[in-house]
Design an enzyme around this catalytic site. Structure first.
Site, mmCIF file in Angstrom:
data_model
loop_
_atom_site.group_PDB
_atom_site.id
_atom_site.type_symbol
_atom_site.label_atom_id
_atom_site.label_comp_id
_atom_site.label_asym_id
_atom_site.label_seq_id
_atom_site.Cartn_x
_atom_site.Cartn_y
_atom_site.Cartn_z
ATOM 1 N N GLY A 184 -14.537 -4.009 -2.703
ATOM 2 C CA GLY A 184 -13.834 -4.555 -1.485
ATOM 3 C C GLY A 184 -12.728 -5.270 -2.082
ATOM 4 O O GLY A 184 -11.839 -4.902 -2.723
ATOM 5 N N ARG A 192 2.422 -4.835 0.482
ATOM 6 C CA ARG A 192 2.383 -5.543 1.648
ATOM 7 C C ARG A 192 3.473 -5.641 2.557
ATOM 8 O O ARG A 192 3.585 -5.619 3.831
ATOM 9 C CB ARG A 192 1.696 -7.133 1.370
ATOM 10 N N ARG A 197 4.991 6.993 35.643
ATOM 11 C CA ARG A 197 3.625 7.216 36.385
ATOM 12 C C ARG A 197 3.913 6.020 37.898
ATOM 13 O O ARG A 197 4.260 4.824 37.696
ATOM 14 C CB ARG A 197 2.649 6.296 35.659
ATOM 15 N N GLY A 255 -6.325 6.375 31.931
ATOM 16 C CA GLY A 255 -7.296 7.485 31.504
ATOM 17 C C GLY A 255 -6.607 8.478 30.568
ATOM 18 O O GLY A 255 -7.068 9.036 29.701
ATOM 19 N N GLU A 292 -3.897 -2.708 1.797
ATOM 20 C CA GLU A 292 -3.364 -4.101 1.068
ATOM 21 C C GLU A 292 -3.847 -5.140 0.980
ATOM 22 O O GLU A 292 -3.158 -6.429 1.248
ATOM 23 C CB GLU A 292 -1.780 -3.829 1.385
#
Length: 401
Positions: free
Chosen positions: A135, A259, A284, A356, A379
């Site tokens: 980890g 980073r 739309r 959708g 990172e």
């Protein structure tokens, strides 16, 4: 030209480089990214194009055949590339972390041997810290190097290597207790080894195996792998910097660059999500008008654009801080944390604007929706960034009672 995410004070050369990269992204990456991503196909033609542009040598000094550009220039290029397809920026990132570590910490022989070929793109870099049970706790590394004459023997299993298969040089962080008595702080008994290998999968050199690609939710195309060392012999002259016990500091220096890169990726993905959202909102129609004319959508677009602008500003500040030679772990942590969180939010808002259709693989936003979560953990997680930020703030604002 788009108004968002502009950078003041760039030189003519920087502007020319960015214009070239943006044109390449628009013509060579965006039209094919979704199809390649759905097939989880390595973007070889795109990588070859980046090689022709000289981008693999962007930050490598001119004396080694590179362009000698700044971290800021690199970050802005990454932002553009991630806007096209984040996976391509990952291919560049790991390469540059290794090149940066070599430039900053390598012996002269190591620089002369590796950097010219890295600048040309003939050697591709990857770096390896994480392990299956690790980890974020780098101090818990169990992979180990033991001295044996003029060589070291490495054993252990590493995890989450970007470019693990396609790279030919891997910077690997392991424990090396030789010269460091029992009880030495873990971060003072780690060493970075420069491991050369053949590209590909399986046993890529005696004692070193790269299993197949890890199947991921997103961030496809680029290969993410494990790395297994079983009696891997490495010459002593492939210890980065020539001295053991400095690996943790070397890797953390490289991760600061990483980073800034992740922040730049977040900015690029967020920009693309905003572009897709604002475009779709004008196409739309509902209730007799474009949904962009509805106040609810305008509010959403306003929030998205503000987040894009804020993340970009923090990323630029972190890059410029590193370029100045100053310590930038605070700024890099802030930029990475904010850009990745805002990226997730902007992508989700663009997804909502699509309704959708955003759930359909025919629309690009579906890919971005699966890619953005990787930035939340790459990172260093948000929680790790907040730990770094908090500690640095307490150093800067120490109460004098």
């Amino acid at each position: 030209m788009a108004r968002l995410a502009q950078t003041a004070g760039l030189t003519d050369i920087q502007q020319e480089i960015l214009a070239t990269v943006r044109d390449f992204v628009d013509k060579e990456i965006i039209p094919v990214a979704t199809e390649l991503e759905h097939r989880d196909e390595y973007p070889q033609a795109i990588v070859d194009g980046l090689k022709e542009l000289g981008l693999f040598g962007l930050m490598i000094p001119e004396e080694y055949g590179g362009l000698g550009e700044s971290l800021l220039t690199y970050a802005l290029c990454v932002e553009e590339i991630a806007r096209g397809w984040m996976s391509v920026s990952g291919i560049i990132n790991t390469h540059f972390i290794v090149a940066y570590m070599l430039k900053q910490h390598g012996t002269q022989e190591q620089k002369d041997h590796f950097l010219p070929r890295m600048a040309a793109g003939d050697i591709r870099g990857a770096f390896s810290m994480s392990e299956p049970g690790l980890g974020s706790d780098v101090s818990a590394i169990t992979s180990k190097a033991v001295k044996d004459g003029d060589e070291y023997v490495l054993n252990g299993q590493k995890m989450w290597l970007t470019n693990g298969g396609t790279s030919s040089l891997v910077a690997v962080l392991v424990r090396s207790d030789e010269g460091h008595p029992e009880g030495t702080a873990p971060h003072k008994s780690m060493t970075t080894f420069l491991v050369e290998k053949e590209p590909g999968f399986g046993e890529v050199r005696p004692g070193l195996t790269i299993p197949g690609k890890i199947d991921k939710m997103g961030y496809k195309g680029v290969d993410t792998t494990e790395l297994i060392m079983d009696g891997l012999r490495i010459p002593a002259d492939r210890v980065l910097g020539g001295v053991t016990g400095r690996g943790f500091y070397q890797m953390m220096d490289g991760v600061e660059v990483g980073r800034v890169n992740v922040a730049a990726r977040g900015c690029g993905v967020a920009q693309r999500a905003f572009e897709l959202g604002v475009q779709y909102a004008q196409q739309r129609h509902t209730f007799g008008k474009a949904i962009a004319q509805h106040q609810a959508i305008q509010f959403k677009l306003a929030e998205m654009a503000t987040k894009v602008e804020a993340a970009h500003a923090m990323m630029v500040n972190a890059a410029r801080k590193k370029d100045s030679g100053e310590r930038n772990d605070l700024e890099a942590g802030m930029a990475k944390y904010l850009a990745s969180e805002y990226c997730k939010e902007v992508v989700e808002d663009a997804f909502r604007i699509h309704g959708g259709y955003g759930f359909s693989k025919e629309y690009e936003i579906e890919r971005l929706y699966r890619e953005a979560p990787m930035l939340l953990i790459g990172e260093g997680t948000a929680e790790i960034q907040k730990m770094i930020i908090g500690r640095r703030l307490l150093e800067e604002y120490r109460f004098q009672g």
